[in-house]
Design a protein around this motif. Structure first.
Motif, short mmCIF file in Angstrom:
data_model
loop_
_atom_site.label_atom_id
_atom_site.label_comp_id
_atom_site.label_asym_id
_atom_site.label_seq_id
_atom_site.Cartn_x
_atom_site.Cartn_y
_atom_site.Cartn_z
N UNK A 33 91.20 67.43 7.98
CA UNK A 33 91.11 67.64 6.54
C UNK A 33 90.53 66.39 5.85
N UNK A 34 90.97 65.20 6.31
CA UNK A 34 90.43 63.95 5.75
C UNK A 34 88.93 63.85 6.00
N UNK A 35 88.52 64.25 7.19
CA UNK A 35 87.09 64.19 7.55
C UNK A 35 86.27 65.17 6.70
N UNK A 36 86.77 66.37 6.52
CA UNK A 36 86.05 67.36 5.72
C UNK A 36 85.97 66.91 4.26
N UNK A 37 87.09 66.38 3.74
CA UNK A 37 87.14 65.93 2.34
C UNK A 37 86.41 64.61 2.15
N UNK A 38 86.15 63.91 3.23
CA UNK A 38 85.52 62.59 3.19
C UNK A 38 86.38 61.57 2.47
N UNK A 39 87.70 61.79 2.52
CA UNK A 39 88.65 60.86 1.93
C UNK A 39 90.04 61.19 2.47
N UNK A 40 90.87 60.17 2.58
CA UNK A 40 92.25 60.39 3.03
C UNK A 40 93.08 60.98 1.90
N UNK A 41 94.25 61.44 2.23
CA UNK A 41 95.17 61.99 1.25
C UNK A 41 95.48 60.93 0.19
N UNK A 42 95.38 61.28 -1.08
CA UNK A 42 95.64 60.41 -2.23
C UNK A 42 94.63 59.27 -2.39
N UNK A 43 93.57 59.25 -1.61
CA UNK A 43 92.58 58.18 -1.71
C UNK A 43 91.58 58.51 -2.82
N UNK A 44 91.29 57.53 -3.63
CA UNK A 44 90.30 57.69 -4.71
C UNK A 44 88.98 57.09 -4.23
N UNK A 45 87.95 57.94 -4.15
CA UNK A 45 86.65 57.46 -3.72
C UNK A 45 85.56 58.34 -4.33
N UNK A 46 84.42 57.76 -4.53
CA UNK A 46 83.31 58.50 -5.11
C UNK A 46 82.64 59.44 -4.12
N UNK A 48 84.18 61.53 -2.19
CA UNK A 48 85.06 62.66 -1.90
C UNK A 48 84.32 63.97 -2.11
N UNK A 49 84.46 64.89 -1.14
CA UNK A 49 83.79 66.19 -1.20
C UNK A 49 84.76 67.31 -1.56
N UNK A 50 86.06 67.09 -1.35
CA UNK A 50 87.06 68.12 -1.62
C UNK A 50 88.41 67.45 -1.89
N UNK A 51 89.33 68.25 -2.40
CA UNK A 51 90.66 67.75 -2.73
C UNK A 51 91.71 68.55 -1.96
N UNK A 52 92.82 67.89 -1.65
CA UNK A 52 93.92 68.58 -0.99
C UNK A 52 94.57 69.54 -1.99
N UNK A 53 94.95 70.69 -1.50
CA UNK A 53 95.62 71.69 -2.33
C UNK A 53 96.88 72.18 -1.61
N UNK A 54 97.62 71.26 -1.03
CA UNK A 54 98.84 71.61 -0.32
C UNK A 54 98.58 72.02 1.12
N UNK A 55 99.43 72.89 1.63
CA UNK A 55 99.31 73.38 2.99
C UNK A 55 99.99 74.73 3.09
N UNK A 56 99.75 75.41 4.18
CA UNK A 56 100.50 76.63 4.47
C UNK A 56 101.10 76.51 5.86
N UNK A 57 102.25 77.12 6.03
CA UNK A 57 102.95 77.06 7.31
C UNK A 57 102.39 78.11 8.26
N UNK A 58 102.30 77.73 9.50
CA UNK A 58 101.79 78.63 10.53
C UNK A 58 102.48 78.31 11.84
N UNK A 59 102.73 79.33 12.63
CA UNK A 59 103.35 79.08 13.93
C UNK A 59 102.33 79.34 15.02
N UNK A 60 102.48 78.61 16.09
CA UNK A 60 101.60 78.74 17.25
C UNK A 60 102.48 78.70 18.49
#
Length: 117
Positions: A33-46, A48-60
């Motif tokens: 997710x950090x790679x796709x967004x081009x920024x780490x969680x809570x990181x402020x950078x110019x 940035x391509x996307x923002x975190x919008x939480x998560x969903x639970x999944x079982x595997x």
């Protein structure tokens, strides 16, 4: 004299392995997710391509057992993981083992008995 309860030891060891595998997979999903967004969680950078919008639970289901994963959601980009496929609910080795057992003529009762272990 020391006595070891083999079943208790195996149960705890299996649970520990499942927890560590889940932690590792969740860390890999966060890194993707950090790679796709081009920024780490809570990181402020110019850049940035996307923002975190939480998560969903999944079982595997994997060799280690049922894993609880937290798949990140992104705003502004589509999160597609290389770690786990989108609609995959079991690890491939489980499916391959079931197919091999079926081809070998193992009865469904035996498969059920084995999978309960």
């Amino acid at each position: 004299m020391i006595q070891i309860d083999q079943n208790l030891l195996e149960t705890r060891l299996d649970r520990l392995i499942a927890e560590k595998v889940a932690e590792l997979l969740n860390a890999m999903l966060d890194a993707e997710a950090d790679e796709i967004a081009n920024a780490a969680k809570y990181e402020r950078t110019g850049e940035r391509k996307a923002y975190r919008a939480g998560h969903y639970d999944r079982s595997l289901t994997a060799k280690a057992g049922r894993l609880a994963l937290k798949v990140p959601k992104l705003k502004g980009a589509v999160f597609e993981s290389a770690v786990i496929e989108r609609y995959r609910r079991r690890e491939e080795s489980v499916e391959e083992a079931l197919i091999d057992m079926y081809l070998a003529g193992v009865s469904t009762r035996q498969v059920d008995d084995i999978s309960q272990l």
